[in-house]
Design a protein around this motif. Structure first.
Motif, PDB file in Angstrom:
ATOM      1  N   THR A 236      61.273  16.398  46.228  1.00 42.08           N
ATOM      2  CA  THR A 236      61.818  17.578  45.878  1.00 42.08           C
ATOM      3  C   THR A 236      63.365  17.424  45.817  1.00 42.08           C
TER       4      THR A 236
ATOM      5  N   SER B  77      66.990  17.706  47.322  1.00 40.86           N
ATOM      6  CA  SER B  77      67.507  18.094  48.565  1.00 40.86           C
ATOM      7  C   SER B  77      69.040  18.048  48.789  1.00 40.86           C
ATOM      8  N   THR B  78      69.791  17.256  47.733  1.00 41.00           N
ATOM      9  CA  THR B  78      71.171  17.147  47.901  1.00 41.00           C
ATOM     10  C   THR B  78      71.759  16.782  46.561  1.00 41.00           C
ATOM     11  N   TYR B  79      72.803  17.296  46.027  1.00 41.35           N
ATOM     12  CA  TYR B  79      73.842  17.209  44.857  1.00 41.35           C
ATOM     13  C   TYR B  79      74.989  16.825  45.334  1.00 41.35           C
TER      14      TYR B  79
ATOM     15  N   GLN C  32      79.701  18.059  47.590  1.00 39.43           N
ATOM     16  CA  GLN C  32      78.333  17.658  48.058  1.00 39.43           C
ATOM     17  C   GLN C  32      77.566  19.224  48.483  1.00 39.43           C
ATOM     18  N   THR C  33      76.711  19.345  47.875  1.00 37.39           N
ATOM     19  CA  THR C  33      75.846  20.846  48.160  1.00 37.39           C
ATOM     20  C   THR C  33      74.500  20.376  48.428  1.00 37.39           C
ATOM     21  N   SER C  34      73.792  21.272  48.912  1.00 31.49           N
ATOM     22  CA  SER C  34      72.344  21.561  49.285  1.00 31.49           C
ATOM     23  C   SER C  34      71.701  22.342  48.141  1.00 31.49           C
ATOM     24  N   THR C  35      72.377  23.109  47.262  1.00 29.02           N
ATOM     25  CA  THR C  35      71.751  23.919  46.146  1.00 29.02           C
ATOM     26  C   THR C  35      72.356  23.477  44.859  1.00 29.02           C
TER      27      THR C  35
ATOM     28  N   THR D  76      69.724  13.825  44.876  1.00 27.58           N
ATOM     29  CA  THR D  76      69.015  13.008  45.923  1.00 27.58           C
ATOM     30  C   THR D  76      67.490  13.764  46.198  1.00 27.58           C
ATOM     31  N   TYR D  77      66.500  13.121  46.275  1.00 25.59           N
ATOM     32  CA  TYR D  77      65.292  13.647  46.343  1.00 25.59           C
ATOM     33  C   TYR D  77      64.784  13.178  47.728  1.00 25.59           C
TER      34      TYR D  77
ATOM     35  N   THR E  93      65.103   8.147  50.846  1.00 24.20           N
ATOM     36  CA  THR E  93      65.302   9.067  49.567  1.00 24.20           C
ATOM     37  C   THR E  93      65.688   8.393  48.427  1.00 24.20           C
TER      38      THR E  93
ATOM     39  N   THR F 280      68.190   8.577  44.919  1.00 24.23           N
ATOM     40  CA  THR F 280      69.104   9.358  44.292  1.00 24.23           C
ATOM     41  C   THR F 280      69.304   9.216  43.005  1.00 24.23           C
TER      42      THR F 280
END
Length: 118
Positions: free
Chosen positions: A30, A32-34, A45-48, A76-77, A94, A96
């Protein structure tokens, strides 16, 4: 005048079921991080994943106009698995994935009043 440029991604959850040594194994990864690379030397960096206009969940305001930048996003998954329908177990590592860069021309707008005003 500098307008906010909206960024968003549409990542998908990866899910597979395989048979391994006679056992049913489900694997799920899934987003998780962008990490948003704006193409002007800055990143956020965001989580959405952001959203399309009119949402302004992930934005960037460029300071230089009349240039072309190459923005991109790294996603990042986080992954987990379960065996034979048991409890999910997190995988501590994770992965990326770097997205391709896209060309974006930065323009400048100037507000102008027009019409007859008395």
């Amino acid at each position: 005048m500098n307008f906010a440029t909206i960024f968003y991604a549409e990542p998908e959850t990866f899910a597979r079921t395989i048979t391994l040594l006679g056992q049913r194994v489900e694997v799920e990864a899934t987003p998780s991080t962008y990490i948003w690379h704006h193409g002007d030397g800055t990143s956020t960096q965001t989580s959405t994943p952001g959203a399309r206009f009119p949402a302004k969940d992930v934005i960037h305001e460029y300071t230089d106009a009349h240039v072309t930048v190459m923005p991109s996003v790294d996603v990042t998954y986080a992954a987990r698995f379960r065996v034979n329908g048991g409890a999910w177990q997190d995988i501590p590592e994770t992965v990326t994935i770097s997205g391709p860069a896209g060309s974006l021309r930065i323009a400048e707008a100037t507000a102008v009043l027009s019409g007859s005003y008395e």
